[in-house]
Design a protein around this motif. Structure first.
Motif, PDB file in Angstrom:
ATOM      1  N   PRO A  32       0.815  -1.221   0.000  1.00  0.00           N
ATOM      2  CA  PRO A  32       0.000   0.000   0.000  1.00  0.00           C
ATOM      3  C   PRO A  32       0.847   1.269   0.000  1.00  0.00           C
ATOM      4  O   PRO A  32       0.461   2.267  -0.608  1.00  0.00           O
ATOM      5  N   LEU A  33       2.001   1.234   0.663  1.00  0.00           N
ATOM      6  CA  LEU A  33       2.887   2.409   0.649  1.00  0.00           C
ATOM      7  C   LEU A  33       3.564   2.578  -0.699  1.00  0.00           C
ATOM      8  O   LEU A  33       3.800   3.691  -1.153  1.00  0.00           O
ATOM      9  N   ILE A  34       3.883   1.454  -1.354  1.00  0.00           N
ATOM     10  CA  ILE A  34       4.592   1.505  -2.627  1.00  0.00           C
ATOM     11  C   ILE A  34       3.646   1.881  -3.765  1.00  0.00           C
ATOM     12  O   ILE A  34       3.938   2.763  -4.571  1.00  0.00           O
ATOM     13  N   VAL A  97      -2.904   9.251   4.682  1.00  0.00           N
ATOM     14  CA  VAL A  97      -2.759   7.805   4.592  1.00  0.00           C
ATOM     15  C   VAL A  97      -2.469   7.431   3.147  1.00  0.00           C
ATOM     16  O   VAL A  97      -2.602   8.255   2.240  1.00  0.00           O
ATOM     17  N   TYR A  98      -2.063   6.186   2.953  1.00  0.00           N
ATOM     18  CA  TYR A  98      -1.823   5.651   1.616  1.00  0.00           C
ATOM     19  C   TYR A  98      -2.863   4.575   1.348  1.00  0.00           C
ATOM     20  O   TYR A  98      -3.097   3.715   2.197  1.00  0.00           O
ATOM     21  N   GLY A 104      -4.846  -2.225  -0.371  1.00  0.00           N
ATOM     22  CA  GLY A 104      -5.394  -1.781   0.895  1.00  0.00           C
ATOM     23  C   GLY A 104      -4.831  -0.466   1.394  1.00  0.00           C
ATOM     24  O   GLY A 104      -4.435   0.405   0.638  1.00  0.00           O
ATOM     25  N   PHE A 105      -4.744  -0.387   2.701  1.00  0.00           N
ATOM     26  CA  PHE A 105      -4.491   0.861   3.412  1.00  0.00           C
ATOM     27  C   PHE A 105      -3.212   0.770   4.235  1.00  0.00           C
ATOM     28  O   PHE A 105      -2.873  -0.290   4.744  1.00  0.00           O
ATOM     29  N   ALA A 106      -2.511   1.879   4.360  1.00  0.00           N
ATOM     30  CA  ALA A 106      -1.351   1.960   5.250  1.00  0.00           C
ATOM     31  C   ALA A 106      -1.244   3.386   5.766  1.00  0.00           C
ATOM     32  O   ALA A 106      -1.627   4.343   5.090  1.00  0.00           O
ATOM     33  N   SER A 107      -0.705   3.520   6.963  1.00  0.00           N
ATOM     34  CA  SER A 107      -0.457   4.854   7.492  1.00  0.00           C
ATOM     35  C   SER A 107       0.872   5.345   6.945  1.00  0.00           C
ATOM     36  O   SER A 107       1.433   4.757   6.027  1.00  0.00           O
ATOM     37  N   VAL A 112       6.053   2.752  10.914  1.00  0.00           N
ATOM     38  CA  VAL A 112       6.316   1.323  10.778  1.00  0.00           C
ATOM     39  C   VAL A 112       7.737   1.017  10.329  1.00  0.00           C
ATOM     40  O   VAL A 112       8.108  -0.127  10.191  1.00  0.00           O
ATOM     41  N   SER A 113       8.563   2.013  10.129  1.00  0.00           N
ATOM     42  CA  SER A 113       9.866   1.775   9.520  1.00  0.00           C
ATOM     43  C   SER A 113      10.840   1.017  10.423  1.00  0.00           C
ATOM     44  O   SER A 113      11.649   0.246   9.931  1.00  0.00           O
TER      45      SER A 113
END
Length: 140
Positions: A32-34, A97-98, A104-107, A112-113
């Motif tokens: 989701p971030l990518i 958010v992404y 889906g979803f990610a903050s 989370v890194s």
């Protein structure tokens, strides 16, 4: 001697498989971030879920977010990952958010890194040592 070589190769292959699994799982969790688009979401509700363990009652708070995706569709979802500091959020707050329809979803990246980096590093180390065990000639 053959048993030792067999054991070394088997352990090396297991380390390689475990390393690939960890790396793949970490990268897949970040899809989701990518692939997602950054959107501003509005907090429309805070869900509080009560849990009772050993006669101790506790609450977990989940933000319910509402936003428009890249196709201008309204999306409402609950952040069950609990990664947005829900205790600090109030209704009508805006958070970035992404979101990707497929993944889906990610903050945001920063929450989370650390965990992601640790598991990615462990996967790389397992992969490296597994390759060393399998490729190197046994000296015995």
């Amino acid at each position: 001697m053959k048993d030792t070589v067999y054991l070394k190769n088997t352990f090396g292959i297991l380390l390689i498989l475990l390393g690939f699994f960890l790396i793949f799982t970490v990268v897949k969790s970040k899809f989701p971030l990518i692939y997602g688009d950054e959107v501003s979401a509005q907090v429309v509700n805070i869900d509080s879920v009560m849990t009772k363990k050993n006669d101790v009652i506790s609450y977990t708070h989940y933000a319910v977010l509402k936003f428009k995706d890249i196709n201008n569709r309204t999306v409402t979802l609950t952040n069950r990952m609990n990664t947005l500091d829900e205790l600090d959020l109030k209704i009508n707050d805006m958070v970035d958010v992404y979101y990707d329809e497929q993944y889906g979803f990610a903050s945001n990246y920063y929450k989370v890194s650390m965990t992601t980096g640790i598991f990615l590093l462990i996967g790389i180390v397992f992969l490296f040592f597994g390759l060393v065990l399998v490729i190197n000639k046994f000296k015995g």
